[in-house]
Design a protein around this motif. Structure first.
Motif, short mmCIF file in Angstrom:
data_model
loop_
_atom_site.label_atom_id
_atom_site.label_comp_id
_atom_site.label_asym_id
_atom_site.label_seq_id
_atom_site.Cartn_x
_atom_site.Cartn_y
_atom_site.Cartn_z
N PRO A 432 68.79 81.66 -45.85
CA PRO A 432 67.97 80.84 -45.27
C PRO A 432 67.58 81.56 -43.54
N LEU A 433 66.37 81.30 -43.36
CA LEU A 433 66.03 81.80 -42.06
C LEU A 433 66.27 80.71 -40.88
N VAL A 434 66.64 81.13 -39.57
CA VAL A 434 66.50 80.32 -38.53
C VAL A 434 65.28 79.73 -38.25
N ALA A 435 64.95 78.45 -37.93
CA ALA A 435 63.72 77.91 -37.82
C ALA A 435 63.19 77.96 -36.49
N GLU A 436 61.93 77.97 -36.22
CA GLU A 436 61.27 78.11 -35.01
C GLU A 436 61.64 79.37 -34.09
N ALA A 437 61.98 80.26 -34.48
CA ALA A 437 62.31 81.55 -33.96
C ALA A 437 61.33 82.71 -33.89
N LEU A 438 61.43 83.97 -33.14
CA LEU A 438 60.86 85.07 -33.50
C LEU A 438 61.86 85.99 -33.55
N SER A 439 61.61 87.14 -34.32
CA SER A 439 62.34 88.18 -34.39
C SER A 439 61.45 89.53 -34.62
N PHE A 440 62.16 90.73 -34.30
CA PHE A 440 61.15 91.81 -34.54
C PHE A 440 62.05 92.96 -35.23
N GLY A 441 61.20 93.76 -35.94
CA GLY A 441 61.98 95.08 -36.38
C GLY A 441 61.33 96.21 -35.74
N ALA A 454 58.22 88.86 -36.73
CA ALA A 454 58.11 87.61 -37.80
C ALA A 454 58.46 86.28 -36.81
N VAL A 455 57.72 85.20 -37.07
CA VAL A 455 57.84 84.01 -36.53
C VAL A 455 57.88 82.97 -37.80
N THR A 456 58.94 82.14 -37.41
CA THR A 456 59.21 81.13 -38.48
C THR A 456 58.82 79.69 -37.96
N ASP A 457 58.65 78.73 -38.75
CA ASP A 457 57.95 77.52 -38.60
C ASP A 457 59.43 76.52 -38.52
N ALA A 458 59.13 75.13 -38.22
CA ALA A 458 60.20 74.23 -38.46
C ALA A 458 61.08 74.17 -39.55
N ALA A 459 60.38 74.74 -40.49
CA ALA A 459 61.33 74.53 -42.11
C ALA A 459 61.97 75.97 -42.37
N GLY A 460 61.85 76.76 -41.45
CA GLY A 460 62.60 78.09 -41.42
C GLY A 460 61.87 79.07 -42.25
N ARG A 461 60.59 78.94 -42.45
CA ARG A 461 59.67 79.49 -43.32
C ARG A 461 58.85 80.48 -42.53
N ILE A 462 58.63 81.81 -42.84
CA ILE A 462 57.79 82.91 -42.05
C ILE A 462 56.33 82.49 -42.13
N ALA A 463 56.17 81.70 -40.80
CA ALA A 463 54.65 81.43 -40.60
C ALA A 463 53.79 82.14 -40.26
N ALA A 464 54.22 83.64 -39.49
CA ALA A 464 53.29 84.66 -39.36
C ALA A 464 54.07 85.90 -39.12
N CYS A 465 53.43 86.83 -39.79
CA CYS A 465 54.06 88.30 -39.51
C CYS A 465 52.91 89.12 -38.85
N ARG A 466 53.34 89.85 -37.88
CA ARG A 466 52.25 90.64 -36.91
C ARG A 466 52.74 91.98 -37.10
N ILE A 467 51.88 92.99 -37.23
CA ILE A 467 52.38 94.35 -37.88
C ILE A 467 51.57 95.38 -36.69
N LYS A 468 52.35 96.40 -36.19
CA LYS A 468 51.73 97.41 -35.53
C LYS A 468 52.25 98.65 -36.20
#
Length: 506
Positions: A432-441, A454-468
């Motif tokens: 499970p992923l923590v909800a409403e959080a941002l992380s980066f690699g 990666a940014v998660t929503d209130a359900a702990g689901r990846i809502a957006a992934c932004r890549i550079k």
């Protein structure tokens, strides 16, 4: 202005902990920081949040090994324009262009208001490569040379438009990403963690290990997982093997472009030996399937470790002979030296990264400035830097990095043999992923700085992934490198950067 301060080894950041400030304050603060060489932007993007648009910025402090995170917001239907940061700091241009193209956000006084990727669901559906606003110059002695739109060698979309005076290039404009694979959207379209990991490997196929490592780091931080030492060591070996393979390949490609057949065929053989070593480890020559969130399906064993050590030592010995031959070839030096120069000041302005930046005297290397894993514990990386900023300098950085990576792999294998041998964990695709959080690699791939957010929503689901991908900034460096050069020197300038088309087309 307050920033959330973290580093490249910390876990996730709750969205509620990320400061949100007025844009005017954000603009002035970021503009002031970017005027200092120790700062550059790892990522800057916007995400819809109800009836607002929230912007997130990850700013790297290379002097203190800190990652600073802040945000600002605007009403989604606000017709006002935001003052452009690109006008002050050109490194911001791809970020502002991307935000404008996706969401219709306008940036006032933006000097480069052109599409970045032509997304299928972009704000302006009329925008396409057919009406791309290429720069033009008038003059009876000038002519245009068009290359593309499909690259003849790698069959990927890339439109290059040269404006020349005779043979001399006055201007090169590069338009990329108009096929738009929609890779980032696919991360949010599935909850299958294995599929997401496979997507990360395909962002840029020649950087599968780097992108998979960055994505795995982002997910593991959301899951609260800290990779054990043995797993980190194996990932470091894989990353340095990838660096060796691709730098050797580029050495051969540059040799081929100037007819230096000895260097070409020797490097082709050595590159094959390198990627075959990776294949012997995980079953794929490019390392696909090797890096997974939470563990690996291909743990090293004594036999594979011995094969890697023997092969890497032999590759380094033979490659060093090629390097010495290159440095003693007058005809090759005549083509490479003083060709395609990008000064350090220009690399700073455009946010250049990777070996291309280091060849211009800009010692920008995440392994040293923002270490993680084995680079924070086992190795103390010293970036290889040249100051000439020409094709030869970019080649010499590659040459030295191949030998440096070989030495690192040897040291990492020594460390691996000393480490306590508990079983390396298998991948965990259901943590499970923590909800409403941002992380980066944040990973230093062979091309340079690779960032997954990666940014998660209130359900702990990846809502957006932004890549550079590191190519995002360095394409502009290529355009600068060919100014004033003969158009016949474009192929070697291009190969000296060897940037990713698909890594840009997200």
């Amino acid at each position: 202005m307050n920033w959330y301060s973290t580093d490249n080894r910390s876990l996730h950041v709750p969205l509620s902990d990320i400061p949100e400030v007025a844009y005017a304050e954000f603009h002035d603060e970021l503009a002031a920081r970017l005027a200092r060489p120790q700062y550059h932007v790892a990522h800057y993007f916007a995400l819809p949040a109800g009836d607002r648009m929230r912007f997130f910025c990850l700013l790297l402090d290379d002097a203190r090994s800190r990652v600073l995170i802040a945000s600002h917001a605007t009403e989604y239907y606000d017709d006002g324009a935001l003052p452009s940061l690109t006008a002050l700091h050109p490194q911001m241009h791809p970020f502002e262009r991307d935000i404008a193209e996706r969401y219709g956000i306008r940036f006032d006084a933006m000097p480069w208001p052109k599409p970045l990727r032509f997304p299928a669901d972009g704000y302006d559906r009329r925008s396409s490569i057919d009406n791309y606003p290429f720069y033009t110059m008038e003059g009876r002695s000038l002519h245009e040379v068009n290359v593309g739109p499909i690259h003849a060698g790698i069959i990927e979309p890339g439109a290059f438009r040269f404006i020349c005076n005779g043979e001399q290039v006055l201007h090169l404009e590069i338009a990329l990403g108009y096929q738009h694979r929609g890779a980032e959207a696919e991360f949010a379209a599935t909850e299958n963690r294995l599929r997401q990991a496979c997507l990360a490997e395909t962002v840029a196929g020649d950087s599968a290990v780097a992108h998979a490592s960055a994505f795995a780091a982002a997910v593991e931080r959301l899951a609260g997982f800290r990779a054990p030492e043995r797993l980190e060591t194996e990932r470091g070996i894989a990353l340095e093997l990838e660096r060796m393979a691709m730098q050797i390949a580029d050495t051969g490609a540059l040799s081929m472009d100037v007819g230096y057949q000895l260097g070409q065929v020797a490097c082709e053989a050595l590159r094959t030996m390198t990627i075959n070593t990776t294949q012997a480890w995980c079953g794929n020559r490019f390392g696909k399937g090797l890096v997974r969130p939470g563990g690996t399906d291909h743990p090293l064993d004594a036999g594979t470790a011995g094969t890697i050590r023997r092969n890497v030592r032999e590759i380094a010995r033979r490659y060093d002979e090629v390097r010495r031959d290159i440095k003693s070839s007058p005809s090759l030096l005549a083509r490479f030296e003083q060709c395609g120069i990008v000064p350090r000041e220009e690399m700073l302005r455009i946010g250049g990264v990777g070996q291309a930046a280091r060849a211009s005297g800009l010692a920008r290397d995440v392994r040293a400035s923002h270490p993680w894993g084995i680079y924070a514990e086992t190795l103390r990386h010293e970036p290889i830097v040249r100051t000439q900023g020409d094709v030869m300098a970019r080649l010499m950085v590659r040459c030295r990095e191949v030998l440096q990576s070989a030495a690192y792999i040897d040291r990492l294998l020594d460390a691996w043999e000393r480490q306590t041998p508990p079983a390396v964990p298998q991948p965990d695709y259901t943590a499970p992923l923590v909800a409403e959080a941002l992380s980066f690699g944040l990973v230093e791939g062979w091309r340079g700085e690779t960032c997954h957010v990666a940014v998660t929503d209130a359900a702990g689901r990846i809502a957006a992934c932004r890549i550079k991908d590191p190519s995002l900034h360095n394409w502009l460096a290529l355009a600068l490198a060919v100014r004033g050069e003969g158009i016949s020197d474009f192929p070697i300038c291009n190969k000296s950067f060897n940037l990713s088309y698909c890594g840009h087309d997200l």
